[in-house]
Design an enzyme around this catalytic site. Structure first.
Site, short mmCIF file in Angstrom:
data_model
loop_
_atom_site.label_atom_id
_atom_site.label_comp_id
_atom_site.label_asym_id
_atom_site.label_seq_id
_atom_site.Cartn_x
_atom_site.Cartn_y
_atom_site.Cartn_z
N ALA A 32 -23.42 50.79 -27.55
CA ALA A 32 -23.10 49.41 -27.18
C ALA A 32 -23.34 49.23 -25.69
O ALA A 32 -22.48 48.76 -24.94
CB ALA A 32 -21.66 49.05 -27.57
N HIS A 34 -24.46 48.45 -21.86
CA HIS A 34 -24.55 47.29 -20.97
C HIS A 34 -25.04 47.79 -19.61
O HIS A 34 -25.37 48.97 -19.45
CB HIS A 34 -23.20 46.57 -20.87
CG HIS A 34 -22.04 47.49 -20.56
ND1 HIS A 34 -21.91 48.16 -19.37
CD2 HIS A 34 -20.96 47.83 -21.31
CE1 HIS A 34 -20.80 48.87 -19.37
NE2 HIS A 34 -20.20 48.71 -20.54
N HIS A 37 -23.66 51.07 -18.12
CA HIS A 37 -24.27 52.31 -18.59
C HIS A 37 -25.64 52.53 -17.94
O HIS A 37 -25.98 53.64 -17.53
CB HIS A 37 -24.45 52.27 -20.11
CG HIS A 37 -23.18 52.16 -20.88
ND1 HIS A 37 -22.83 51.01 -21.58
CD2 HIS A 37 -22.17 53.04 -21.09
CE1 HIS A 37 -21.68 51.20 -22.17
NE2 HIS A 37 -21.25 52.42 -21.90
N GLN A 61 -11.33 60.65 -30.32
CA GLN A 61 -10.61 59.99 -29.23
C GLN A 61 -9.99 58.67 -29.65
O GLN A 61 -9.42 57.96 -28.83
CB GLN A 61 -11.51 59.80 -28.01
CG GLN A 61 -12.65 58.81 -28.17
CD GLN A 61 -13.61 58.88 -27.00
OE1 GLN A 61 -14.33 59.87 -26.83
NE2 GLN A 61 -13.64 57.83 -26.19
N GLY A 147 -18.73 56.64 -14.89
CA GLY A 147 -18.31 55.50 -14.10
C GLY A 147 -16.85 55.58 -13.69
O GLY A 147 -16.01 56.12 -14.42
N ARG A 148 -16.54 55.03 -12.52
CA ARG A 148 -15.15 54.97 -12.07
C ARG A 148 -14.34 53.93 -12.84
O ARG A 148 -13.12 53.90 -12.71
CB ARG A 148 -15.10 54.64 -10.57
CG ARG A 148 -15.55 55.78 -9.68
CD ARG A 148 -15.21 55.51 -8.22
NE ARG A 148 -15.62 56.61 -7.35
CZ ARG A 148 -16.80 56.70 -6.75
NH1 ARG A 148 -17.68 55.71 -6.91
NH2 ARG A 148 -17.11 57.73 -6.00
N GLN A 153 -10.23 58.95 -17.07
CA GLN A 153 -11.17 59.79 -17.79
C GLN A 153 -12.02 60.61 -16.82
O GLN A 153 -12.25 61.80 -17.03
CB GLN A 153 -12.09 58.93 -18.67
CG GLN A 153 -13.22 59.71 -19.32
CD GLN A 153 -14.10 58.82 -20.17
OE1 GLN A 153 -13.78 58.54 -21.31
NE2 GLN A 153 -15.22 58.36 -19.61
N VAL A 176 -19.41 48.56 -12.42
CA VAL A 176 -20.31 47.41 -12.38
C VAL A 176 -19.55 46.21 -12.94
O VAL A 176 -18.90 46.30 -13.98
CB VAL A 176 -21.59 47.67 -13.19
CG1 VAL A 176 -22.49 46.43 -13.18
CG2 VAL A 176 -22.33 48.87 -12.62
N SER A 185 -17.69 46.11 -19.94
CA SER A 185 -17.12 46.97 -20.96
C SER A 185 -17.74 46.60 -22.29
O SER A 185 -18.00 45.42 -22.56
CB SER A 185 -15.59 46.79 -21.05
OG SER A 185 -15.06 47.41 -22.21
#
Length: 284
Positions: A32, A34, A37, A61, A147-148, A153, A176, A185
């Site tokens: 998915a 965006h 990513h 998860q 990513g932050r 995580q 982003v 997201s």
């Protein structure tokens, strides 16, 4: 762009690149895709000779009540995006190849996993640590890009790599955002137009907190109360999120609670807009 369907093919692909002396970047995703990513792919391309993205919706998860079945799956579109970004390869294994019958080995996550998400999603980071370590075993690259936006995580993976002596460099990449501040997201696609407007309260609360800190406020309880107030619409119920799991300010490295801002810190929010759970954060 090459498509790798099995762990054996993926491992051979990385070994071939490493034998040539190449730096190999790994970008783990659940699909998915965006622009967030794709920014990780672009960052990998700055550091590495070969970039391999992974697309795998990891069942371990997700809790039973969470959105595993409805999690968006857009594989062909994702592959087109990765190819257009210039990724070298994509690893897209079947679940049975990652968790074969009788699978029973899991990674116990590090201490930094215990709070925040660890309280509200107790087994989540066990699943994250397990799949990420498996991906690092299957794809023994030189660098991995995260990513932050998923800040806790990131800290879990950094600690796991350090504690288990995994030979890969974890590279943290900036969140982003949309022009109006909403963090990108995959779950944003669940939001209708009204819910999307409400979701903006999350980034606004974080930005307001940052401004208060810059103005000299150091009392964490005061800052957290203000964050919650803003998330609840600042007194306007029409702008309020539906539920707050947490709105916390913690040590930026250990995620330990703070009473005063006397060290680097991070503000983190997890909140529901309708049935959609969104997370975001901002370094202070």
């Amino acid at each position: 762009m090459d498509r790798l369907d099995t762990p054996e093919a993926a491992r051979d692909y990385v070994h071939a690149a490493r034998r040539k002396g190449q730096r190999v970047g790994i970008v783990p995703t659940m699909g998915a895709l965006h622009q967030g990513h794709l920014s990780l792919v672009a960052e990998s391309q700055k550091h590495c000779d070969t970039t391999i993205a992974t697309i795998f919706v990891n069942p371990t998860q997700f809790a039973p009540h969470e959105d595993l079945q409805k999690y968006p799956r857009t594989l062909e579109q994702d592959c087109e995006l990765l190819a257009s970004q210039g990724a070298s390869a994509v690893f897209v294994p079947e679940t049975s190849l990652i968790y074969p019958p009788g699978f029973s080995t899991y990674v116990d996550p590090p201490a930094v996993a215990a709070s925040l998400e660890g309280e509200f999603r107790p087994d989540h980071f066990r699943g994250v640590a397990t799949i990420v370590l498996k991906l690092f075993q299957i794809l023994p690259g030189t660098h991995a890009f995260f990513g932050r936006k998923d800040y806790q995580q990131l800290k879990v993976i950094e600690a796991m790599v350090r504690d288990l002596n995994v030979g890969i460099d974890v590279v943290a990449c900036d969140t982003v955002r949309e022009p109006d501040g909403l963090a990108l997201s995959s779950r944003n696609r669940y939001l209708d137009p009204q819910q999307r407007q409400i979701a903006l309260q999350i980034s606004r609360a974080l930005q307001s907190t940052q401004r208060r800190v810059q103005a000299g406020q150091t009392d964490v309880a005061t800052l957290q109360n203000e964050m919650r107030h803003e998330l609840l619409g600042g007194g306007d119920p029409a702008k309020a999120v539906d539920k707050i799991d947490y709105a916390s300010i913690v040590d930026a490295d250990s995620l330990a609670p703070l009473t005063e801002l006397d060290r680097p810190a991070v503000a983190l929010i997890a909140a529901f807009v309708g049935p959609t759970r969104l997370i975001d954060n901002l370094l202070l």
